[in-house]
Each structure stands twice: as structure tokens, then as C-alpha cells.
Design a protein around this motif. Structure first.
Motif, short mmCIF file in Angstrom:
data_model
loop_
_atom_site.label_atom_id
_atom_site.label_comp_id
_atom_site.label_asym_id
_atom_site.label_seq_id
_atom_site.Cartn_x
_atom_site.Cartn_y
_atom_site.Cartn_z
N ALA A 584 0.85 -1.21 0.02
CA ALA A 584 0.00 0.13 0.12
C ALA A 584 1.04 1.30 -0.08
O ALA A 584 1.86 1.51 0.76
CB ALA A 584 -1.03 0.01 1.30
N MET A 585 0.62 2.13 -0.93
CA MET A 585 1.33 3.26 -1.03
C MET A 585 0.80 4.32 -0.12
O MET A 585 -0.41 5.14 -0.12
CB MET A 585 1.20 3.90 -2.36
CG MET A 585 2.30 5.17 -2.58
SD MET A 585 3.81 4.96 -2.10
CE MET A 585 3.97 6.65 -1.22
N GLY A 586 1.65 4.71 1.14
CA GLY A 586 1.04 5.41 2.21
C GLY A 586 -0.09 4.99 3.15
O GLY A 586 -0.60 4.01 2.84
N ASP A 587 -0.72 5.89 3.71
CA ASP A 587 -1.75 5.29 4.76
C ASP A 587 -3.06 5.39 3.92
O ASP A 587 -2.94 5.90 2.79
CB ASP A 587 -1.89 6.45 5.78
CG ASP A 587 -0.69 6.83 6.79
OD1 ASP A 587 -0.39 5.71 7.29
OD2 ASP A 587 0.01 7.61 6.80
N PRO A 588 -3.98 4.70 4.31
CA PRO A 588 -5.30 4.64 3.66
C PRO A 588 -5.85 6.01 3.61
O PRO A 588 -5.65 6.72 4.45
CB PRO A 588 -6.15 3.66 4.40
CG PRO A 588 -5.21 2.66 5.06
CD PRO A 588 -3.97 3.71 5.56
N VAL A 589 -6.55 6.47 2.56
CA VAL A 589 -7.09 7.66 2.33
C VAL A 589 -8.50 7.80 3.05
O VAL A 589 -9.33 7.18 2.33
CB VAL A 589 -6.74 8.44 0.89
CG1 VAL A 589 -7.45 9.74 1.02
CG2 VAL A 589 -5.30 8.31 0.51
N GLY A 590 -8.84 8.91 3.93
CA GLY A 590 -10.07 9.21 4.42
C GLY A 590 -10.03 9.25 5.78
O GLY A 590 -8.92 9.35 6.51
N ARG A 596 -9.21 2.41 9.10
CA ARG A 596 -9.18 1.42 9.93
C ARG A 596 -9.70 0.37 9.06
O ARG A 596 -9.29 -0.84 8.95
CB ARG A 596 -9.81 1.48 11.17
CG ARG A 596 -8.95 2.19 12.35
CD ARG A 596 -9.64 2.56 13.57
NE ARG A 596 -8.94 3.05 14.56
CZ ARG A 596 -9.39 3.46 15.62
NH1 ARG A 596 -10.77 3.52 16.02
NH2 ARG A 596 -8.48 3.99 16.56
N GLU A 597 -10.96 0.58 8.50
CA GLU A 597 -11.63 -0.41 7.68
C GLU A 597 -11.01 -0.76 6.31
O GLU A 597 -10.74 -2.06 6.12
CB GLU A 597 -13.08 0.39 7.08
CG GLU A 597 -13.79 -0.44 6.33
CD GLU A 597 -14.69 0.22 5.32
OE1 GLU A 597 -14.96 -0.26 4.01
OE2 GLU A 597 -15.32 1.53 5.69
N LEU A 598 -10.28 0.10 5.93
CA LEU A 598 -9.49 -0.08 4.43
C LEU A 598 -8.17 -0.90 4.80
O LEU A 598 -7.92 -1.96 4.12
CB LEU A 598 -9.10 1.15 3.83
CG LEU A 598 -10.21 1.77 3.10
CD1 LEU A 598 -10.07 3.15 2.70
CD2 LEU A 598 -10.79 1.03 1.93
N ALA A 599 -7.58 -0.82 6.09
CA ALA A 599 -6.23 -1.15 6.44
C ALA A 599 -6.59 -2.93 6.76
O ALA A 599 -5.91 -3.65 6.13
CB ALA A 599 -5.77 -0.70 7.56
N VAL A 618 4.16 5.39 5.67
CA VAL A 618 3.03 5.61 6.54
C VAL A 618 3.73 6.61 7.67
O VAL A 618 4.68 6.78 7.98
CB VAL A 618 2.51 4.35 7.28
CG1 VAL A 618 2.07 3.51 6.32
CG2 VAL A 618 3.69 3.59 8.08
N ARG A 619 2.53 7.34 8.29
CA ARG A 619 2.94 8.44 9.14
C ARG A 619 2.61 7.81 10.74
O ARG A 619 2.19 7.02 11.00
CB ARG A 619 1.83 9.70 8.87
CG ARG A 619 1.86 10.08 7.40
CD ARG A 619 0.86 11.06 7.15
NE ARG A 619 1.07 11.62 5.87
CZ ARG A 619 1.06 12.78 5.67
NH1 ARG A 619 0.87 13.75 6.42
NH2 ARG A 619 1.26 13.43 4.01
N PRO A 620 3.25 8.70 11.45
CA PRO A 620 3.43 8.30 12.86
C PRO A 620 2.03 8.22 13.47
O PRO A 620 1.84 7.28 14.43
CB PRO A 620 4.56 9.46 13.65
CG PRO A 620 5.02 10.01 12.48
CD PRO A 620 4.23 10.00 11.22
#
Length: 862
Positions: A584-590, A596-599, A618-620
Motif C-alpha cells: 500500500a502506498m502511504g496510509d489509507p485515504v479518508g 481502519r476499515e481499509l487497512a 506511513v505516518r506516525p
């Protein structure tokens, strides 16, 4: 063979390998049930129950004390491991991690929830790196087996001849010598001056002789104490000494561990009955083994669950909040794991209770208070509650909100059914403990998903099958004195005559419910098939990107990544697949709930394809989400963000930027923002600049985490252009976030041979323009491998990354990228890579590099 066919074969072989253990365990388990059936053919349930109640108070107290000593000894596994890796964690934390992890693994075995996952969650929250945690787990596992081999081998050597007769082994002392050879060889290797082990191309430092000897001593002491617990509970008629008994106990444990059956259930019991002296009755031996399982396995787990329930209540008290503040983070990580295990045990208790005779005194008391139909209904539905708890345990471990609601409802009903079907207050108390801990922990179960969509691993399926088979066998054993007749199905009575019919009816209900659930799983729709995004998908993603306060989601609009949308289409996750890596590129967007749902959905989909779930950059603020997913976190660099409210060209530190700005303006360079509507007319000029830039560098377009020249992509946003006269000499496409929160650039190209400082000129003017437009910050992107600690106690990954950052200019100018961005005085924020296991990291990094380069050939070429 085509790549697709090769991948399918690899997946099939991998799945077959994963199923080998559960299949072997199933065969051994059912063979053990068959053995128990024949060994207990002359005994009844009442005799086993009487033997269990006949245990003396002295035996029970001694068993409890030895259990406490055994768990205390096991805590030093981790203490020694932490000393080995050189991390100064306090003993209280380390001891807790060890005790809790062994309470899990001892009770349910490795097929559901291993001590590995518990240790990972705890040690991650205390700051240990993935590599260090892997070392601790490997060290403890090695200590465990070294102790087992040393103890078993020593017993066989010392008591070779007597034990040989009992076990029917012709060369017991030879077997003992073979077992103890491995620990002695380990000691010899650790005593050498150069203590390195090479495996899979990696080198591992072995401990010194003193630590290795302590490992063996700790492991041996632990196994002696564990065996002594069962020895204490054995019938007084036993004339076998402790050493000889330990040989029997340890061999039964070795086979149980190899069997893959959860907790060695059935396998351990049948082997003990087979190997013990024939003078002892099987009923008395089985009663002692049941007491052992209760003392050594069930009680420690009950203490952990009770402590959790107390924590959930106490943390709501403001006066006590400060006192438990330090334990909150890592207790939260264990909540779903503890609840899942306790739900399994609660379900097993309900099933076993429904399969065994009721206590006559209590039934006589109930007959004066309740109508018979109410008792019959309570017994039937009590067993259905039991099997439902087994199925819901997986949802609790996965933090499903639906599983929480269903479990709370079923526990409340189960407490009532337990009291009505036979005044079974003991099992009602077990259900009440779980309910009391679940009620205040609602926030821990945040995932909105269906239990029917969850993937049950082969280990989970085996565990459920084992418990259902055990309850069926227990019922058949309890009522084997009752002759079967069709009339039994319709007999209803408060007395003992009604127990067998109640078991038959309830067991049919249990099997029908289990079969219905299994069929619903088999008939569910085919799993999600990844496919490139269509035009409508990109339009949907573009609408979501326009609402986001960050700029990185614009990468989805390149169209080179698969898109996974949330159930309400208010968020998405962009990813690529290379080999077994699902990245996955970066954190899920939303919003947070959507992330959480997407991850979770992404991990489940990747697991269906036997893939490795990976999150890149991913971000802290979202790290706890990836810990919940069971992933390991590695820092891979830092991202630079300029605060535009403070940005200016004043001061001594900005002198060079001011000089560049003035010089290039005098030389005729001009900065301009081209709006989206005007971009098409300038695309041919930009294409010329891009091709010249690539040719000069001998490079090719990158993908995945970087933009590439694509007309449709560039038409979506404004473009910053540098003119010299009327000629385009440099450009960069803009990413602009919602709410003027952030501006950034992706594709940056310029004509080779221009005056020095052209990129400085571009960025200075871009930031000045963004500041005038009211944007709060400007994102300069990531500096790979920057900010990693280079310390003797730092993890191997951090020290390796730091070394590459400082001395890897031959491959990439890591330090130069950091230094260039520093001139704009940005604020730095860490970025992480979330991966399943540390040993998979080399292949994951290769797959990630392939995704970015576009092909394996692209990795070695620029």
C-alpha cells in the motif's frame, strides 16, 4: 510455464505447506481420541469425576505453588533474552510479557495465538525494534527447546533401563545421549571466541558460554517444575519416582508439541495413559491430568483475564487513572487477544457442560422451581451459545464491532441458560468474567465488518474442530452405559434419565449450527480480484482527493496502482502487487474509521492470495493501526514540510537563496503558474523538457511512489513553469490539498545545462506563490534513510540505514537530498515501512524496488 501459472503453483504449494501441520494434527488428534476410547472402555464419567474430587488439599496447594514457580522461571527466559540483545528494559515489564505470552501459548497452543504475537505487541509498545523482538523470540524459543532436550536426555541417561521397560524402547540410554548431544554442541559453539551462526545468507551473533549455560539451566528447571505439577497431582498409589515420571511426561510433551494440536489436547492425555504403569486405573490418571490442565493452564489465563477486567474498570476512575497510565498502551494491545482466548474457553466450557451429566442435587432443587420445558430449552440453547462463542472468538481477535455486540448478547443469555439448565454457577462465573471485561472495552472493537467475511486460518478451523470433537467424545463417554434407542430423542426428565437425551438433542443443534456456518463460508462470493483502475474509479478517487488536507493521495491519479474503496466510497487505499508483496502506498485515504476499515480489508485480501501485507511511507499518527494488524514497523526516513506562515528569504541563512533568486531574474528567467485549463497547450513543450531531462540522466520513468510524464495525469492539476524568454525550460506539476492545508510538487523536470540554482529558483517562487494563496505548508517530500539513529544499542536496521545514509553516495545521494531540503528550514517528520516479519524484509524491499522501478531490469538501470 507462464508467470501467472508459476505464481498459481507457488500459491498452491504454499497453501499445501500451511495445511500440512493442521492435517497432521487432525490425524494425531483423532487417533488420540480413539486411543482414549479404548483405554477408558471399562470406566465411566462418574469414576473420573470422583477421582478429580478426591484430590487432597495438600496436592492442590503444592500444584499451585509449583505452577507459580514455573511461570516465575519462564519469566527469566525473556530477562535473559533482553540482556542478550543489550536492551535495558525493567524486569517488571519483561516478566509481565513473558508470563502473559506463556499463559496464552500454554493454554491454546500455537495454532490460535502464539506467544510470538503477544511479545511483539508488548515489546513494540516499549520501543524495541522488529529485529530485536525477533531475537528475543528466537532466544526464548531456543531456551524452551534446549531445556526440553536437556531434561529429557538426562532422564533417559540416568534412568535408561527402568524407563526403557515402561516405554518399550530397546535403547533408551542411546536416545537420551542423542537428545542431550544438541545442547552440549550448542554450549561448545557458544564457548568459541568467534560465535556467529550463518543462516539464509545472514549472520547471527550467538551468546557467550555463561548466557548459554544459563539458558539450558533455566529451560531444564522450568520443565522439571512443570512436570512436578502433574507428578504432585498423581494418585498416591503411584510408585514411579520423579525422574522416571519426568521421562514419561517429557516424551508426551514432545509429541504434543510436534502434533500441532492446540494445547496438545487429547494427544498428551492418551500418551500419559499409554506409558504409565498398568497398575494404575485410567480413571485416576485422567482425573489427575484434568486437574493439571486446570492448575497449570486454565488458572493462569483466568488471572490474566481478571486483571484485564479490573483494568478496564479502574481506568475509568480519575483518581486511579494516573496510577495505571503507564500500563494502558500495552494492555490495550492485548485486549482482543485475551478476549478471543477467553471466549474460546467459555465456549468450550459451555459445550463440555452440555455433554456431561448434571449434578443430581441441583436438579432436584430446580425441579421445585422451574417447569421442565424451560430447563430443556436452556440446555439446548446453552450448547448453541457455546459453539457460537467459538466462532465469534475470531471476530473478537480481529476487533469487529459486530462480534463485540454478538458476544455480549450471547454471554448475557449464556449466564441465564447456565443457571436454568442445572444451576451451573461455576460456568456462569466464567461467562460473567468475560462479560465484565467486555462491557467497558467497547472502544477496542472499532471495525465495521461481517464475521462471514473474515478469513479463518487452518489453525482456527482445527481448533474449533478439536473442541467440537472433544465435546462429542465427552458426551459419548459420559453416556456410554445408556443403550441407544429411538425413544431417547423424546425423553424429558429432571432426573438422570434426561441427561443423555438432552446431550443428543443439543449436540445435533451444535453440529447443525457449525455445518451451516461452514457452508455459508464455502458459498460466499469469490474473493476480490485486483485490477487496474478504470476511468470511473479515477474520477471517484479524484473526488475524494479534492476533500483531503494532505497531498500524497494525488499519487492515486497516476492510474498505475490498484484502488480499494471503502464501503461508503468516502476513502480509498492505493496499492501494487509484486511477487508476494502487496504494498500500500502511504496510509489509507479518508477519515480515521475509514482508514481502519481499509487497512483491515487490505490485509484480509492479501492473505487470501497468500500475500505479504506491506504499508510504505506511513505516518506516525497511524502506527497503532499497523500494530493492531500485527505488522512490524521500520523507520525509512523523514519527510520535510515548510511552514509557509514563517517562510521568508530574510536572514543570513537564506543569503544563497536570495542571490540565486536575483541572479536568475536578471538573466531573464520567469516563474509562472499555468492553470489546469491552459495546461494542454503547453504539454508538447513540457514533453521536450522531460525527454531531455531523462536522456541526460540516462534514466527511465519511475512509478508507484513517484509521478511520471502522462498527459492525463498532468492535466488534472496546475503546473509551475520556468520560462527563459518564451521557452519552457523547467516545470513541476502541483498538488494542492483541500482547505489550503498543504501544497507540494511531484514531477520536476528541467533542461540540462541551465544556470545553477534553477531548482532553488523554482521552489522559492513556488513557496512564495503558495504563501500568497493562503496555504499553510509546503511539502518537500521524503529524505530516504535520514534521521535513523546510529548508536551501538540501536537496531541492526537503524545502524545499517544510517551507514548507507552516510556512505552510500555511490548508489544514491541520500545525504545530499537531506542537505538540499535543509536550506528551506523545514520541519521533519518520520516515515515508516510496515511489514509482516523481519526475515521477509529483503524480499519485500526487492519487490518494492521493482514496483518503483517498473521492472527488475529497471532496478539495475537508472
Amino acid at each position: 510455464m507462464s508467470p501467472a501459472s508459476r505464481h498459481c503453483c507457488q500459491v498452491a504449494l504454499s497453501r499445501a505447506k500451511h495445511l500440512l501441520g493442521p492435517i497432521t494434527g487432525s490425524v494425531l488428534f483423532f487417533a488420540s481420541l480413539w486411543t482414549l476410547h479404548h483405554l477408558l472402555v471399562d470406566y465411566r464419567y462418574a469414576e473420573v469425576s470422583a477421582e478429580l474430587r478426591a484430590l487432597s488439599q495438600r496436592q492442590v496447594i503444592n500444584a499451585l505453588l509449583l505452577t507459580a514457580l514455573s511461570y516465575l522461571t519462564m519469566s527469566f527466559y525473556d530477562v535473559l533474552a533482553i540482556r542478550y540483545i543489550g536492551n535495558p528494559l525493567p524486569w517488571t515489564k519483561v516478566g509481565f510479557a513473558s508470563a502473559v505470552s506463556y499463559a496464552f501459548s500454554n493454554t491454546v497452543g500455537i495454532s490460535i495465538l502464539t506467544s510470538t504475537s503477544v511479545r511483539y505487541r508488548l515489546y513494540t509498545s516499549w520501543g524495541l525494534s522488529t529485529l530485536d523482538i525477533g531475537k528475543v523470540i528466537a532466544f526464548c524459543t531456543l531456551t524452551f527447546w534446549l531445556g526440553l532436550l536437556t531434561t529429557a536426555g538426562s532422564v533417559l541417561l540416568v534412568k535408561g533401563h527402568p524407563l526403557t521397560q515402561e516405554l518399550n524402547l530397546p535403547r533408551g540410554q542411546w536416545l537420551g545421549a542423542a537428545l542431550i548431544t544438541l545442547p552440549l554442541l550448542y554450549l561448545q559453539i557458544c564457548a568459541r571466541s568467534r560465535r556467529e551462526l550463518y543462516w539464509g545468507g545472514q549472520s547471527f551473533a550467538l551468546p557467550g558460554f555463561r548466557i548459554a549455560a544459563t539458558q539450558i539451566a533455566l529451560g531444564a528447571l522450568d520443565w522439571i517444575l512443570a512436570g512436578s505439577v502433574l507428578f504432585t497431582l498423581m494418585p498416591e498409589q503411584l510408585d514411579t519416582g520423579l525422574l522416571q515420571f519426568l521421562g514419561i511426561y517429557l516424551i508426551a510433551q514432545i509429541v504434543s508439541l510436534i502434533s500441532h494440536v492446540p494445547g496438545g489436547l487429547g494427544v498428551f492425555e492418551s500418551l500419559i495413559l499409554l506409558m504409565m504403569p498398568k497398575a494404575l486405573s485410567s480413571a485416576s490418571l485422567l482425573g489427575a491430568i484434568l486437574a493439571y490442565r486446570l492448575t497449570y493452564y486454565f488458572i493462569p489465563l483466568a488471572i490474566a483475564a481478571s486483571a484485564l477486567a479490573s483494568y478496564e474498570f479502574l481506568r475509568r476512575n480519575r483518581r486511579l487513572a494516573g496510577a495505571i497510565k503507564q500500563v494502558g498502551p500495552w494492555i490495550s494491545e492485548l485486549v482482543p487477544q485475551i478476549f478471543a482466548v477467553w471466549a474460546i474457553l467459555s465456549g468450550a466450557v459451555m459445550l463440555f457442560s452440555g455433554a456431561t451429566p448434571s449434578i443430581l442435587e441441583r436438579m432436584e432443587w430446580l425441579s421445585d422451581l422451574l417447569p421442565l420445558p424451560l430447563l430443556e430449552i436452556s440446555h439446548f440453547f446453552g450448547s448453541l451459545v457455546g459453539v457460537s462463542l467459538l466462532l465469534l472468538a475470531r471476530g473478537l481477535q480481529r476487533r469487529l464491532d459486530g462480534a463485540w455486540f454478538a458476544t455480549v448478547t450471547l454471554l448475557s443469555a449464556g449466564i441465564v441458560f447456565s443457571m436454568l439448565k442445572g444451576a451451573d454457577y461455576e460456568e456462569a462465573l466464567i461467562l460473567m468474567i468475560l462479560l465484565a471485561a467486555l462491557l467497558p472495552a467497547r472502544s477496542q472493537f472499532y471495525r465495521r465488518s461481517s464475521l462471514f467475511e473474515e478469513r479463518f486460518s487452518s489453525g482456527w478451523v482445527l481448533s474449533i474442530v478439536v473442541l467440537l470433537a472433544c465435546s462429542t467424545w465427552l458426551g459419548l463417554f459420559s453416556y456410554k452405559h445408556v443403550d441407544y434407542a429411538h425413544e431417547l430423542w423424546w425423553q424429558f426428565s429432571f432426573g438422570a434419565a434426561g441427561d443423555a437425551p438432552r446431550f443428543m438433542r443439543a449436540q445435533v443443534g451444535v453440529l447443525v449450527l457449525s455445518l451451516s456456518f461452514a457452508i455459508s463460508r464455502l458459498l460466499r462470493p469469490l474473493p476480490f480480484e485486483p485490477s487496474p483502475p478504470q476511468v470511473e474509479d479515477l474520477a471517484k478517487a479524484s473526488n475524494i482527493v479534492a476533500t483531503r488536507p494532505e497531498t500524497y493521495p494525488n499519487l492515486a491519479l497516476l492510474g498505475d496502482k490498484n484502488l480499494l474503496f471503502s464501503s461508503n466510497d468516502d476513502g480509498f487505499l492505493m496499492y501494487g502487487v509484486e511477487g508476494r508483496s502487496w504494498v500500500a502506498m502511504g496510509d489509507p485515504v479518508g477519515p480515521l474509521a475509514v482508514q481502519r476499515e481499509l487497512a483491515w480489508r487490505f490485509r484480509e485480501i492479501s492473505e487470501l492470495y497468500d500475500g505479504w501485507t506491506v504499508f510504505y511511507q506511513v505516518r506516525p499518527e497511524n502506527l497503532s493501526l499497523y500494530v493492531d494488524l500485527g505488522l512490524s514497523l521500520l523507520k525509512i526516513g523523514e519527510e520535510a514540510r515548510v511552514d509557509l506562515l514563517e517562510f521568508n528569504l530574510e536572514g543570513k541563512s537564506k543569503k544563497n537563496l536570495r542571490n540565486v533568486q536575483h541572479k536568475l531574474e536578471r538573466d531573464g528567467y520567469r516563474f509562472e503558474i499555468i492553470p489546469e485549463a491552459a495546461v494542454p497547450q503547453w504539454l508538447p513543450d513540457m514533453k521536450v523538457v522531460s525527454d531531455a531531462w531523462l536522456a541526460d540522466r540516462g534514466s527511465r520513468e519511475k512509478r508507484f511512489s513517484l509521478g511520471f510524464f502522462d498527459d492525463a495525469y498532468l492535466l488534472r492539476n496546475p503546473v509551475a513553469v520556468i520560462f527563459k524568454g518564451s521557452q519552457v525550460v523547467a516545470f513541476a506539476n502541483l498538488w494542492l490539498s483541500a482547505g489550503l492545508r498543504e501544497a507540494s510538487v511531484d514531477l520536476m523536470r528541467y533542461v540540462p545545462g541551465l544556470d545553477n540554482g534553477i531548482m532553488d529558483f523554482l521552489f522559492v517562487n513556488l513557496m512564495a506563490w503558495a504563501k500568497r494563496e493562503g496555504f499553510c505548508g509546503f511539502n518537500l517530500g521524503m529524505a530516504p534513510l535520514s534521521g535513523l539513529p546510529d548508536h551501538a544499542l540501536a537496531s541492526t536496521w537503524n545502524r545499517f540505514g544510517s551507514a548507507v545514509f552516510g556512505r552510500g553516495e555511490r548508489f544514491y545521494n541520500f545525504r545530499g537530498v537531506r542537505q538540499y531540503k535543509e536550506k528551506f528550514a523545514p520541519q521533519w517528520e518520520a516515515r515508516y515501512l510496515a511489514v509482516p516479519r523481519a526475515h521477509q524484509l529483503p524480499r519485500i524491499l526487492l519487490n518494492l524496488a521493482t514496483l518503483i522501478a517498473g521492472s527488475v531490469r529497471g532496478i539495475v538501470r537508472k
